[in-house]
Design an enzyme around this catalytic site. Structure first.
Site, PDB file in Angstrom:
ATOM      1  N   LYS A  13     135.755  77.033  63.680  1.00  0.00           N
ATOM      2  CA  LYS A  13     135.377  77.334  62.481  1.00  0.00           C
ATOM      3  C   LYS A  13     134.677  78.555  62.314  1.00  0.00           C
ATOM      4  CE  LYS A  13     132.832  73.467  62.636  1.00  0.00           C
ATOM      5  NZ  LYS A  13     133.017  72.781  63.859  1.00  0.00           N
ATOM      6  N   ARG A  88     128.801  67.208  56.503  1.00  0.00           N
ATOM      7  CA  ARG A  88     129.182  66.842  57.694  1.00  0.00           C
ATOM      8  C   ARG A  88     129.078  65.252  57.519  1.00  0.00           C
ATOM      9  NH1 ARG A  88     128.399  71.278  61.635  1.00  0.00           N
ATOM     10  NH2 ARG A  88     128.460  70.330  63.517  1.00  0.00           N
ATOM     11  N   ARG A 127     132.377  79.216  75.720  1.00  0.00           N
ATOM     12  CA  ARG A 127     131.942  80.081  74.511  1.00  0.00           C
ATOM     13  C   ARG A 127     130.762  80.931  74.774  1.00  0.00           C
ATOM     14  NH1 ARG A 127     131.176  77.208  69.102  1.00  0.00           N
ATOM     15  NH2 ARG A 127     129.620  75.850  70.329  1.00  0.00           N
ATOM     16  N   ARG A 160     124.414  82.324  75.273  1.00  0.00           N
ATOM     17  CA  ARG A 160     125.133  80.932  75.064  1.00  0.00           C
ATOM     18  C   ARG A 160     124.076  79.941  74.377  1.00  0.00           C
ATOM     19  NH1 ARG A 160     129.797  80.557  78.644  1.00  0.00           N
ATOM     20  NH2 ARG A 160     129.849  82.663  79.699  1.00  0.00           N
ATOM     21  N   ARG A 172     128.076  65.323  70.336  1.00  0.00           N
ATOM     22  CA  ARG A 172     128.756  65.998  69.141  1.00  0.00           C
ATOM     23  C   ARG A 172     129.928  65.489  68.764  1.00  0.00           C
ATOM     24  NH1 ARG A 172     128.009  71.934  71.431  1.00  0.00           N
ATOM     25  NH2 ARG A 172     129.065  72.423  69.633  1.00  0.00           N
TER      26      ARG A 172
END
Ligand code: AP5
Ligand code: MG
Ligand code: ZN
Length: 217
Positions: A13, A88, A127, A160, A172
């Site tokens: 996203k 969400r 990531r 991070r 999550r």
């Protein structure tokens, strides 16, 4: 244009929102980024959100709806915006519908990014982002052109996220399936849901999203 990017943690996203922001001139509204800024600044909202985020649980609807309601009043949202990570829950989606109704605005599309759960852990644990400009990278999938130097701003500082570890990702993902996935039929029933294959490579996903955007209006 008002667009929602919907998908599980690590679906891409934020990566795609940054690209659409520069190509379409739509401002990216990421509730995750706003909450992380609030946590870093130790605001009242940040203090309330921190424990939920570190546990991989959703922050309360009241907090995020309040953040978005304030943010869309700002000048840079006048020509439209791109929601990344909001809504969400069904309650958040209903609150957004009310906000848009009151402003006589319409939601153009909800773009679902479909990614297999198995790919997400690798995406999230690899990531990192530039500490200065927030440009996103990945250890294997998206490296800067010059090792250790941000393509966008030249900074050599990267960070991070505190919630980017294997345990929190599992939680999550559970939150996504239990609380966010019900938005797919919610928006499907309204006729605004479009799906793209988020397993494709990053440029290919951008092309699929541009096709969706090009076919609107
Ligand atoms: P948030 O920041 O929104 O996190 P998330 O939804 O878990 O999503 P991510 O940011 O992890 O993933 P992404 O889809 O943006 O993927 P990215 O592009 O970075 O929320 C964090 C927390 O805040 C929540 O857990 C909750 O506590 C709270 N919160 C936020 N909003 C809330 C709300 N509305 N209500 C309640 N609580 C809320 O990509 C991931 C990596 O993969 C990158 O390294 C990228 O380079 C790579 N990648 C991207 N696309 C591809 C591809 N196609 N192929 C290969 N690699 C790719
Ligand atoms: Mg993100
Ligand atoms: Zn940078």
């Amino acid at each position: 244009m008002i667009i929602i990017l919907l998908g599980p943690p690590g679906a891409g996203k934020g990566t795609q929102a940054q690209r659409i922001e520069s190509s379409q001139g739509l401002v990216q509204l990421s509730t995750g980024d706003m909450l992380r800024a609030a946590v870093a600044a130790e605001t009242e909202v940040g203090k309330k959100a921190k424990d939920f985020m570190e546990a991989g649980k959703l922050v309360t609807d009241e907090i995020v709806v309040g953040i978005i309601a304030d943010r869309i009043e700002e000048e840079d949202c006048k020509n439209g915006f791109l929601l990344d990570g909001f809504p969400r829950t069904v309650a958040q989606a209903e609150a957004l519908d009310n906000m848009l109704d009151q402003k006589n605005l319409k939601l153009d599309a909800v773009i679902e990014m479909q990614v297999d759960d198995g790919a997400l852990v690798d995406r999230i644990t690899g990531r990192y982002t530039c500490s200065e400009c927030n440009q996103g990278y990945h250890d294997k999938n998206l490296k800067p052109k010059v090792d250790g130097v941000c393509d966008n701003c030249g900074s050599t500082n990267f960070k991070r996220r505190a919630d980017d570890n294997k345990e929190t990702v599992t939680s999550r993902l559970e939150s996504y399936h239990a609380q966010t996935a019900p938005l797919l039929p919610y928006y499907g029933d309204k006729g605004v849901l479009k799906s793209v294959d988020g397993m494709a490579d990053i440029d290919d996903v951008t092309a699929q999203i541009n096709d969706v955007l090009g076919n609107l209006s």
